[in-house]
Motif scaffolding. Structure first.
Motif, PDB file in Angstrom:
ATOM      1  N   LEU A  12      67.304  66.316 -47.500  1.00  0.00           N
ATOM      2  CA  LEU A  12      66.661  66.290 -48.804  1.00  0.00           C
ATOM      3  C   LEU A  12      67.675  65.971 -49.890  1.00  0.00           C
ATOM      4  CD1 LEU A  12      64.203  69.334 -48.714  1.00  0.00           C
ATOM      5  CD2 LEU A  12      63.738  66.936 -48.229  1.00  0.00           C
ATOM      6  N   GLY A  13      67.294  65.108 -50.828  1.00  0.00           N
ATOM      7  CA  GLY A  13      68.171  64.753 -51.927  1.00  0.00           C
ATOM      8  C   GLY A  13      69.107  63.614 -51.629  1.00  0.00           C
ATOM      9  N   ARG A  14      68.991  63.007 -50.456  1.00  0.00           N
ATOM     10  CA  ARG A  14      69.848  61.875 -50.111  1.00  0.00           C
ATOM     11  C   ARG A  14      69.114  60.561 -50.342  1.00  0.00           C
ATOM     12  NH1 ARG A  14      72.738  63.191 -44.297  1.00  0.00           N
ATOM     13  NH2 ARG A  14      73.710  65.179 -44.859  1.00  0.00           N
ATOM     14  N   TYR A 300      66.962  67.450 -56.032  1.00  0.00           N
ATOM     15  CA  TYR A 300      67.644  68.275 -55.034  1.00  0.00           C
ATOM     16  C   TYR A 300      68.915  67.638 -54.494  1.00  0.00           C
ATOM     17  CZ  TYR A 300      62.961  70.127 -55.434  1.00  0.00           C
ATOM     18  OH  TYR A 300      61.783  70.576 -55.938  1.00  0.00           O
ATOM     19  N   ASP A 301      69.599  66.882 -55.347  1.00  0.00           N
ATOM     20  CA  ASP A 301      70.932  66.404 -54.996  1.00  0.00           C
ATOM     21  C   ASP A 301      71.953  67.198 -55.812  1.00  0.00           C
ATOM     22  OD1 ASP A 301      70.579  65.424 -57.544  1.00  0.00           O
ATOM     23  OD2 ASP A 301      70.783  63.300 -57.010  1.00  0.00           O
ATOM     24  N   GLU A 302      73.206  66.763 -55.799  1.00  0.00           N
ATOM     25  CA  GLU A 302      74.248  67.517 -56.498  1.00  0.00           C
ATOM     26  C   GLU A 302      74.011  67.553 -58.013  1.00  0.00           C
ATOM     27  OE1 GLU A 302      74.676  65.238 -54.242  1.00  0.00           O
ATOM     28  OE2 GLU A 302      75.596  66.308 -52.570  1.00  0.00           O
ATOM     29  N   PHE A 312      67.343  74.491 -54.938  1.00  0.00           N
ATOM     30  CA  PHE A 312      65.933  74.114 -54.859  1.00  0.00           C
ATOM     31  C   PHE A 312      65.134  74.921 -55.878  1.00  0.00           C
ATOM     32  CE2 PHE A 312      67.566  73.137 -50.589  1.00  0.00           C
ATOM     33  CZ  PHE A 312      67.158  71.820 -50.473  1.00  0.00           C
ATOM     34  N   ALA A 313      63.952  74.427 -56.200  1.00  0.00           N
ATOM     35  CA  ALA A 313      63.122  75.061 -57.235  1.00  0.00           C
ATOM     36  C   ALA A 313      62.295  76.197 -56.657  1.00  0.00           C
ATOM     37  CB  ALA A 313      62.217  74.013 -57.882  1.00  0.00           C
TER      38      ALA A 313
END
Length: 323
Positions: A12-14, A300-302, A312-313
């Motif tokens: 996730l986030g990539r 959800y990345d850096e 995460f939320a």
């Protein structure tokens, strides 16, 4: 399953590893932003979380402690500290069929075709004391209506903001006049609320009337006279509808401020009309927390963690998986 696999394998986030949202329809995100789904409040707040209910009440009240208390009274059981969740759409029809709900106002949907148990829906519509159907054309559900309200289509007959599956908010502008006496949904809702506030005042329900008037004032200011006689002012209401819709969006944007992943307080109709995002596209991917922000391409990345202080939320910042 795909979302869970991406989560547990750290994808996730990539870039290039995203998966489509798990909501069930194109504007599912828009419904959650507007608080039109059971379990959600405006700004895509989580209804069962006390902090989310309190933040919404504070945002709506704009510094008025009495309004804040009245909002909380309507969205939570204060003595229990729990949320007042409403019924899902399916459960609403079960409650109507049982006589617990007396009337129903159906907008932009056709449950006599789309619901899983059509016999249950038919029984409910026959049992209801009053059925309102608001849509752009006649459909199977309209056959049960006591009152039909003609709506203008968002696709060309009205102005509004659409939320896509990539979190992009885009402005759709009116291109043609709607037929007959059709009006945008927002104008119909405001006309009803304006009339209802008067009924509350006549009945001596002053606190409820004050709350409703408080919410209506930003939208109706300067246009109250048009809502006194909607039938006589159909064209004028159509003319001012884009301005009223811009005000509605501005209010919704303001109360989204500070909600991780859903903050679009930096957006307005004007920005959506005249500016482009960092890649040169129309519309902006939320969150857009400031007036100069160009949108968030990836969650959800850096960068997300640096901005919101959480990975995460979720309340504990950890991803939740469902197998």
């Amino acid at each position: 399953a795909l979302v869970t696999l991406h989560a547990i394998t750290g994808r996730l986030g990539r870039a290039g590893a995203g998966v489509m949202p798990v909501v069930g329809q194109p504007n599912g995100l828009g419904q959650r932003i507007g608080g039109a789904v059971v379990g959600r409040l405006p700004g895509n707040r989580n209804h069962p979380l006390p902090a989310h209910r309190q933040s919404l009440a504070k945002a709506l009240a704009k510094g008025d402690p009495e309004i804040e208390a009245m909002v909380l009274e309507r969205i939570e059981h204060r003595d229990k500290g729990t949320s007042r969740l409403s019924f899902t759409a399916v459960d609403m029809f079960r409650q109507i069929g049982a006589g617990a709900i007396k009337g129903v106002w159906i907008v932009c949907t056709n449950p006599m075709v789309s619901f899983p148990n059509l016999n249950e829906v038919m029984r409910a519509l026959k049992t209801a004391e009053f059925v309102v159907v608001q849509d752009i054309f006649w459909n199977e559900t309209a056959a049960f209506a006591d009152l039909l309200l003609p709506a203008a289509s968002l696709s060309g007959e009205s102005t509004g903001v659409f939320a896509s599956t990539e979190r992009r908010l885009q402005l759709l502008e009116k291109a043609v006049e709607p037929p007959g006496d059709a009006l945008p949904d927002e104008i119909i809702f405001l006309a009803f609320a304006h009339r209802y506030a008067k009924v509350l005042e006549q009945q001596g329900r002053t606190q409820e009337a004050r709350l409703l008037r408080f919410f209506l004032e930003p939208f109706l200011s300067g246009y109250e006279s048009l809502f006194e006689n909607v039938q006589a002012n159909v064209q004028r209401l159509r003319d001012v509808a884009p301005e009223i819709q811009a005000r509605i969006f501005a209010e919704l944007a303001a109360i989204s401020k500070g909600v991780p992943s859903n903050d679009f307080s930096g957006l307005s109709h004007e920005r959506l009309r005249t500016e482009r995002d960092r890649n040169g596209f129309r519309g902006f991917q939320i969150p857009v927390p400031t007036p100069d922000h160009k949108g968030t391409e990836r969650l959800y990345d850096e960068a997300y963690e640096a901005a919101y202080g959480t990975r995460f939320a979720t309340p504990d910042g950890r991803v939740r998986c469902f197998l």
